[in-house]
Design a protein around this motif. Structure first.
Motif, mmCIF file in Angstrom:
data_model
loop_
_atom_site.group_PDB
_atom_site.id
_atom_site.type_symbol
_atom_site.label_atom_id
_atom_site.label_comp_id
_atom_site.label_asym_id
_atom_site.label_seq_id
_atom_site.Cartn_x
_atom_site.Cartn_y
_atom_site.Cartn_z
ATOM 1 N N UNK A 213 1.232 -25.887 -28.056
ATOM 2 C CA UNK A 213 1.755 -24.535 -27.853
ATOM 3 C C UNK A 213 0.955 -23.668 -26.907
ATOM 4 N N UNK A 214 0.135 -24.287 -26.065
ATOM 5 C CA UNK A 214 -0.736 -23.558 -25.135
ATOM 6 C C UNK A 214 -1.651 -22.613 -25.914
ATOM 7 N N UNK A 215 -2.346 -23.183 -26.878
ATOM 8 C CA UNK A 215 -3.318 -22.448 -27.668
ATOM 9 C C UNK A 215 -4.680 -22.569 -26.985
ATOM 10 N N UNK A 216 -5.295 -21.446 -26.664
ATOM 11 C CA UNK A 216 -6.525 -21.425 -25.882
ATOM 12 C C UNK A 216 -7.709 -21.132 -26.788
ATOM 13 N N UNK A 217 -8.675 -22.045 -26.811
ATOM 14 C CA UNK A 217 -9.895 -21.807 -27.579
ATOM 15 C C UNK A 217 -10.831 -20.910 -26.783
ATOM 16 N N UNK A 348 2.388 -13.991 -24.353
ATOM 17 C CA UNK A 348 1.905 -14.895 -23.309
ATOM 18 C C UNK A 348 0.528 -15.408 -23.679
ATOM 19 N N UNK A 349 0.285 -16.679 -23.371
ATOM 20 C CA UNK A 349 -1.058 -17.228 -23.526
ATOM 21 C C UNK A 349 -1.273 -18.314 -22.486
ATOM 22 N N UNK A 350 -2.528 -18.566 -22.164
ATOM 23 C CA UNK A 350 -2.816 -19.606 -21.194
ATOM 24 C C UNK A 350 -4.095 -19.342 -20.439
#
Length: 418
Positions: A213-217, A348-350
């Motif tokens: 899910x385009x999860x950004x650490x 939005x995330x990325x």
């Protein structure tokens, strides 16, 4: 597309096929960020071979090198024999990738897929430590073979294994608990002798979960994870199959966190041209394989070694591509944020040139992707419920092409959501 045009695919190809169901076209040629179907219709590619085409379709620099190599009767299939093509790649890795980053890795050539690289990494971690347990993370995706599935989060994909997937344990990924200390549970369970959690051989992590899910650490979370592992004698494996080779900006996605994983897996765009290739990067003291202990018939794809070397030399001898990727990513984030503001529950995330437009109503993402395809734009869904429209164009895409693609996406969102 006529029904007759699809007959051979429906008659002979397995029902396991997936992407062609979302994109019902028969593609014929491709160049840069564009594909063309057999009728000449053009599609802008915000998919990039699921991350295998960071340098675009039929990149002319890589194509010239490949054609010259083939024309000169260069070795194509070499198993793990020493070849001129392999030597050139190893020298480029040493001089262009490892040296400037002060990284010290031995290079393993497993079978030429990301899943096989993950399998090798898990096997090696267990061999070196003598421990069986591997910790993975919620929403992780590491591949479709049994070992890779065992550290993958998606229930439907795991169910496809048909057998139990033991010796792994999922932990909360950054943001999953929405807690002040996202690693608190993991740290406590590891240090409590009554938690029931066996001391693991390794932790495997994606710095950005693409399929999840385009999860950004966060960089801080990654540093804390690396420290947690080092303090307890647990190996840290970073799966950079999709997010490596510049997808997030720097060559390795973990560079911005300043960590040095014990093992790194690479595939997809490491071959440069879309040719199958994978690498496992291992700290020297962990390189404890016996000869042939992990092998594969096609681990010596020398044509891919050639295009991989040229890609490193052409794109990574300076920081121009990294800077361009960051700038293009910032532009996409700005435009997507404006677009998301028009849809209740959208966000939005990325990072770099991987971004996601997530919807509270999961059904919207698939409809947006279909509407985008109808307009000539290839984007796919990701996330546990397919709730995210994932944008992953080639790193070589132009600003004008980005603008065109974002315009098509905005039109699709308007049609579906308004």
């Amino acid at each position: 597309m006529t029904a007759a045009g699809m007959t051979i695919f429906e008659a002979l190809e397995s029902t396991v096929r997936g992407y062609c169901r979302c994109w019902p076209a028969v593609f014929d040629t491709a160049s840069g960020a564009w594909l063309r179907d057999e009728h000449g219709r053009e599609y802008l590619d915000f998919f990039a071979g699921a991350g295998a085409l960071n340098y675009g379709h039929n990149n002319p620099v890589l194509k010239r090198a490949l054609l010259d190599y083939i024309a000169g009767d260069g070795i194509t299939h070499g198993l793990d024999m020493s070849t001129v093509a392999k030597r050139g790649l190893l020298e480029a890795l040493r001089d262009i990738v490892f040296g400037p980053r002060e990284l010290d890795y031995k290079v393993q050539f497993p079978g030429p897929t990301g899943a096989n690289a993950v399998e090798a990494a898990l096997k090696l971690a267990r061999k070196v430590t003598g421990r069986a347990q591997i910790l993975n993370f919620t929403n992780a995706f590491h591949g479709m073979s049994l070992g890779a599935l065992s550290v993958t989060g998606n229930a439907a994909k795991r169910a496809g294994a048909g057998v139990p997937l033991p010796h792994t344990m999922p932990m909360p990924y950054d943001g999953y608990l929405d807690a002040p200390d996202e690693l608190g549970w993991m740290r406590r369970a590891l240090d409590d002798p009554s938690s029931g959690l066996d001391r693991p051989a390794a932790v495997i992590v994606e710095t950005v979960q693409g399929e999840g899910g385009v999860n950004v650490a966060r960089a801080q979370w990654l540093r804390q994870l690396a420290e947690l592992c080092a303090a307890r004698g647990i190996l840290l494996i970073v799966d950079d199959v999709q997010m490596g080779c510049g997808r997030t900006g720097p060559f390795f996605s973990f560079e911005t966190a300043g960590i040095r994983p014990d093992i790194v897996t690479l595939s997809k765009s490491i071959g440069g041209y879309g040719l199958p290739m994978a690498l496992v990067l291992v700290k020297p003291e962990l390189d404890q394989w016996t000869p042939g202990e992990h092998n594969g018939t096609f681990r010596g794809n020398n044509a891919a070694f050639v295009t991989a070397r040229v890609a490193l030399e052409h794109y990574w001898s300076d920081q121009r591509l990294e800077h361009a990727t960051r700038a293009k990513g910032a532009r996409i984030e700005r435009d997507l944020t404006e677009l998301a503001a028009t849809v209740p529950g959208a966000r939005v995330r990325g990072r770099g040139l991987v971004h996601g437009l997530a919807f509270d109503d999961a059904s919207l993402a698939g409809k947006v992707c279909q509407s985008a395809f109808d307009r000539g734009l290839l984007v796919e869904t990701s996330g546990a419920a397919g709730e995210v429209v994932k944008l992953m164009p080639p790193l070589t895409i132009t600003d004008a092409e980005i603008g065109h693609g974002l315009g098509l996406l905005a039109d699709a969102v308007t049609e579906v959501c308004h």
